[in-house]
Design a protein around this motif. Sequence first.
Motif, short mmCIF file in Angstrom:
data_model
loop_
_atom_site.label_atom_id
_atom_site.label_comp_id
_atom_site.label_asym_id
_atom_site.label_seq_id
_atom_site.Cartn_x
_atom_site.Cartn_y
_atom_site.Cartn_z
N LYS A 75 0.83 -1.22 0.00
CA LYS A 75 0.00 0.00 0.00
C LYS A 75 0.86 1.25 0.00
O LYS A 75 0.61 2.21 -0.73
CB LYS A 75 -0.91 -0.02 1.22
N SER A 76 1.90 1.25 0.85
CA SER A 76 2.74 2.45 0.98
C SER A 76 3.47 2.76 -0.32
O SER A 76 3.56 3.92 -0.74
CB SER A 76 3.76 2.25 2.11
N ARG A 127 2.43 5.94 -3.09
CA ARG A 127 3.52 6.85 -3.47
C ARG A 127 3.76 6.78 -4.98
O ARG A 127 3.97 7.79 -5.64
CB ARG A 127 4.81 6.48 -2.74
N THR A 148 -2.22 7.55 3.41
CA THR A 148 -1.19 7.69 2.36
C THR A 148 -1.72 8.43 1.13
O THR A 148 -0.98 8.66 0.18
CB THR A 148 -0.64 6.33 1.92
N ARG A 175 -2.49 12.72 3.42
CA ARG A 175 -1.35 13.54 3.87
C ARG A 175 -0.49 14.02 2.69
O ARG A 175 -0.23 15.22 2.58
CB ARG A 175 -0.53 12.78 4.92
N VAL A 213 3.96 12.61 15.66
CA VAL A 213 2.67 11.92 15.53
C VAL A 213 2.62 11.04 14.27
O VAL A 213 2.14 9.91 14.32
CB VAL A 213 1.50 12.94 15.52
N SER A 214 3.13 11.56 13.17
CA SER A 214 3.09 10.78 11.93
C SER A 214 4.24 11.14 11.00
O SER A 214 4.47 12.33 10.73
CB SER A 214 1.76 11.00 11.20
N SER A 215 4.93 10.12 10.51
CA SER A 215 5.98 10.34 9.51
C SER A 215 5.37 10.72 8.16
O SER A 215 6.07 11.23 7.28
CB SER A 215 6.81 9.07 9.33
N GLN A 216 4.08 10.46 7.98
CA GLN A 216 3.44 10.77 6.70
C GLN A 216 3.50 12.27 6.40
O GLN A 216 3.53 12.68 5.25
CB GLN A 216 1.99 10.29 6.69
N SER A 270 8.06 6.32 13.14
CA SER A 270 7.94 5.55 11.89
C SER A 270 9.01 5.92 10.86
O SER A 270 8.73 6.06 9.67
CB SER A 270 6.54 5.77 11.27
N TYR A 278 9.57 4.78 7.04
CA TYR A 278 8.71 5.25 5.96
C TYR A 278 9.29 6.51 5.31
O TYR A 278 9.00 6.80 4.15
CB TYR A 278 7.29 5.52 6.47
N PRO A 306 5.24 0.37 13.30
CA PRO A 306 3.99 0.34 14.05
C PRO A 306 2.93 -0.59 13.45
O PRO A 306 2.11 -1.15 14.19
CB PRO A 306 3.51 1.79 14.03
N ASP A 307 2.94 -0.76 12.11
CA ASP A 307 1.88 -1.59 11.50
C ASP A 307 2.12 -3.07 11.77
O ASP A 307 1.25 -3.78 12.29
CB ASP A 307 1.80 -1.34 9.98
N ASN A 362 1.33 6.34 18.64
CA ASN A 362 0.50 6.81 17.51
C ASN A 362 -0.45 5.73 16.99
O ASN A 362 -1.22 5.99 16.08
CB ASN A 362 1.35 7.49 16.42
N LYS A 368 -4.66 5.99 14.36
CA LYS A 368 -4.69 5.31 13.05
C LYS A 368 -6.14 4.92 12.73
O LYS A 368 -7.04 5.69 13.06
CB LYS A 368 -3.69 4.18 13.06
O1 S3P Z 1 4.09 6.49 4.97
C1 S3P Z 1 3.44 5.44 4.98
O2 S3P Z 1 3.22 4.77 3.96
C2 S3P Z 1 2.92 4.95 6.28
C3 S3P Z 1 3.43 5.43 7.46
C4 S3P Z 1 2.97 4.94 8.79
O3 S3P Z 1 2.17 5.93 9.36
P1 S3P Z 1 2.71 6.94 10.52
O4 S3P Z 1 3.90 7.64 9.99
O5 S3P Z 1 1.54 7.83 10.74
O6 S3P Z 1 3.04 6.08 11.72
C5 S3P Z 1 2.16 3.65 8.66
O7 S3P Z 1 1.50 3.39 9.88
C6 S3P Z 1 1.15 3.74 7.55
O8 S3P Z 1 0.38 2.56 7.44
C7 S3P Z 1 1.84 3.93 6.23
#
Ligand code: S3P
Length: 429
Positions: A23-24, A28, A95, A98, A170-173, A199, A202, A315-316, A339, A343
Amino acid sequence: MVNSIQLEPRQHCRGTVTLPGSKSIANRALLMAALCQTPVTLHNLLVSDDTSRMREALNALGVSFEDDKLTTRVHGLGGHWNKSASDLYLGNAGTAMRPLIAVLAATLKSEHQAVVLKGDARMHERPVKHLVDALQPQSAGVNYLGETGFPPLEMTSGLKSGHFEIDGSVSSQFISALLMALPLLPGNSTLTLKGNVVSRPYIELTLQMLADFGISIKECSPQRYAITGGQCYQSPGEYWVEGDASAASYWMAAALLGKGPVEIIGVGKNSIQGDKRFAEVIEAMGASVSYHKNSITVSGTGSVQGIDQDFNDIPDAAMTVAPLALFANKPTTIRNVANWRVKETDRLHAMATELRKLGATVDEGEDFLRIEPLKHWQHAAIDTYDDHRMAMCFSLVAFSSVGVTINDPGCCAKTYPDYFSEFSRLCHS
Ligand SMILES: O=C(O)C1=C[C@@H](OP(=O)(O)O)[C@@H](O)[C@H](O)C1
Ligand SMILES: C=C(OP(=O)(O)O)C(=O)O
């Protein structure tokens, strides 16, 4: 629509499974291909709720897609979107939401109509404040339409290059989103990360894929990037989406409980996904693992070691440790996953609640779970909170003596529509 699925007790899991595309990587790749000026052919693209939401949004922005049996050809627009695109519905795909916030902030022009980014009810409870806070000082046209800090958002033109600061706790996204967007601005930028960045792998995935699409970013330190403006995404021609390493965690866990061997095809020793590290976790929990170029083979003895680890990087896949902990020889602690609460659902609370339905003793901390091994299993109907990972994790309870019922198994469609049919194919009594 199937409202629940009953899994009878299983003892064996063996065979070969081919993972769906990541998915990630898929979301992208779709966005980066959409930002190219010449077509990109994507191989092994995941077809799921999250990727459908990204495709629909890009399509509304003017991008077209040609599908054949094995590939999807994306006709990108180099960021010159359809001027009358208005509402984009992104479901619960982080994904998609953000990255699109940052990329639209960087690419919309004054002649564009305002674009509204919205999602399902849960998406409107998932924070984006740190990202918006990073964009607004640089004149981004981004306004909250509902509660401050959360989607829906209205996007217009205005973003200027310069110095960006982002809270990554909170989120690397949010960081990935800025890394994808800032090279598109006319001038140069710097990006400084604040707080304890979560994270991390990512972010590395984003940097790797940006390089694959011809975008160069200078990492001055782990907290600071220098980004040259005026860059153009370059089509790599063909692009291969790896199998989903987070999804691989369920098969690794099933192989440990069901003895294996299971060959998991699509993620190998050179995978660019952080969640491939789950193979080390499953080894620490008692499995034997062998790595190949494009697959990982796992087998077990059926006995499980309890572990105590920091899971902030993955985390996943970390969620998969929770059901395994019930089968272990000693308590397990999953640390540093605060975090999880923001989710698909509040995963710390949901996980603790559903594990307890089976009879487990669970300590739910602010950012950790401590889970005791389970001696006397109770059959339960597990609620899944519209969270694909809750459904997939709890399928592993089928390796207990009582089996398990999973409510709303269809929520797997977010990332792995075929999960339960594959589970029945590979896992037997
Ligand atoms: O960049 C990505 O593809 C992701 C980053 C992670 O999120 P966080 O950065 O919010 O933890 C992950 O949990 C999510 O399923 C996919
Ligand atoms: C957190 C997840 O999804 P999202 O990409 O929506 O953040 C996930 O897939 O576990």
